[in-house]
Design an enzyme around this catalytic site. Structure first.
Site, PDB file in Angstrom:
ATOM      1  CB  CYS A  24       2.768   5.603 -37.503  1.00 39.55           C
ATOM      2  SG  CYS A  24       3.151   7.084 -38.412  1.00 39.55           S
ATOM      3  CG  HIS A  67       4.590   6.470 -33.425  1.00 39.59           C
ATOM      4  ND1 HIS A  67       5.735   6.066 -34.514  1.00 39.59           N
ATOM      5  CD2 HIS A  67       3.823   7.481 -33.912  1.00 39.59           C
ATOM      6  CE1 HIS A  67       5.501   6.730 -35.281  1.00 39.59           C
ATOM      7  NE2 HIS A  67       4.399   7.691 -35.169  1.00 39.59           N
ATOM      8  CG  ASN A  77       6.548   9.989 -37.427  1.00 41.20           C
ATOM      9  OD1 ASN A  77       6.688   8.770 -37.492  1.00 41.20           O
ATOM     10  ND2 ASN A  77       5.291  10.401 -37.627  1.00 41.20           N
TER      11      ASN A  77
END
Length: 324
Positions: free
Chosen positions: A115, A251, A281
């Site tokens: 990520c 994020h 996500n």
């Protein structure tokens, strides 16, 4: 000799057409819209169509960023693509996108930091420009993470989506990226990982498929603690304090982690870009998607200071503090 900065001159993004809501997931797995929203903040996610690849999304995001910048692909001397879901093992997805754009000949490679991939890629490109080796760079974060989701596993299938974002960087004498901080600790591998691969092998036995393994609570605890210290480190590296940050662009994994980071910065949520409700996500796609949303919505303005941060499997964590 005057200092060289790398500045973001344009952003772009791409999302698959198909949208899957929490209500849609209620029909295939034992979950509820309320359960997902209260724990994550997610309301929906975009899912890549059959045959639609990470490279397809990356290409579309890159095209948009280049068009907005008024930069021809042939002017690029560097492409760095953050992804953990490449189209094929090799060539890199960056090479595949490079050819489709018509930027053949420049340096092009992928960065896999889960990520944190886009922020890692941004940190790498920033150093290339600051060293004088590059003058115009394309940085992309792109994922089709739903390809490794087990749709029968309710703890993880609700969390992820597909998407891509991109920025065009150019050398400038004006301040752009003030500081980037990149970290990793492989000791946390067991808390968030995918067990298969070329060297370890692809296995067909039950429980060994291409799917994400995650210990959610433990990941949450480490993420909050780690991002807390990362914020302080980044501000110190840039010689700035919390009050000078105009926007936090984090994020987009979990709204509660985002809120904890904002609290550390003494920032109201009105100064935080949140897209996790719309995109879920998207791994390395999440920060550039949120950045592009911030720019195109008119929230982030030229001259403002933006703090980008991410946390991912590995564990990896990374940040960038920049003047837009």
């Amino acid at each position: 000799m005057a200092q060289i900065y790398s500045r973001i001159i344009a952003t772009g993004s791409a999302l698959p057409e198909r949208v899957v809501t929490n209500a849609d997931l209620e029909k295939i797995v034992d979950t509820s819209d309320e359960w997902i929203r209260t724990r994550t903040g997610i309301r929906q996610r975009h899912i890549a169509a059959e045959g639609e690849t990470t490279g397809d999304l990356a290409f579309r995001a890159a095209q948009q960023a280049l068009e907005t910048a008024g930069v021809k692909a042939s002017e690029l001397d560097l492409i760095v693509l953050g992804t953990t879901t490449p189209d094929i093992i090799f060539p890199s997805t960056a090479c595949l996108v490079q050819h489709r754009l018509g930027a053949n000949g420049c340096a092009a490679f992928d960065v896999n930091a889960a990520c944190s991939g886009f922020v890692y890629a941004l940190g790498v490109a920033d150093k290339f420009i600051k060293s004088g080796q590059s003058k115009k760079a394309l940085v992309i974060g792109a994922e089709t993470l739903t390809r490794m989701v087990d749709w029968n596993e309710r703890e993880t299938c609700v969390l992820f989506g597909d998407g891509a974002g991109a920025v065009v960087l150019e050398a400038s004498s004006e301040p752009g990226i003030y500081a980037t901080c990149l970290h990793a600790d492989g000791g946390y591998k067991e808390l968030l990982y995918n067990p298969v691969g070329v060297s370890a092998g692809f296995k067909d036995e039950p429980g060994h498929g291409v799917r994400i393994r995650m210990a959610g609570r433990e990941v949450f605890k480490v993420a909050v603690k780690t991002l807390d210290s990362l914020v302080g480190e980044t501000l110190q590296a840039a010689g700035m304090d919390e009050s000078q940050v105009d926007w936090l662009i984090p994020h987009q994994a979990n709204l509660r982690i985002i809120e904890a980071t904002a609290k550390r910065l003494n920032m109201s949520m009105e100064r935080v870009i949140v897209t996790v409700d719309k995109h879920a996500n998207t791994s390395s796609g999440s920060v550039p998607l949120a950045l592009d949303y911030a720019v195109r919505s008119g929230k982030a303005q030229r001259g403002q200071n933006l703090l980008l941060e991410a946390f991912g499997g590995g564990f990896t964590w990374a940040s960038a503090l920049l003047r837009y």
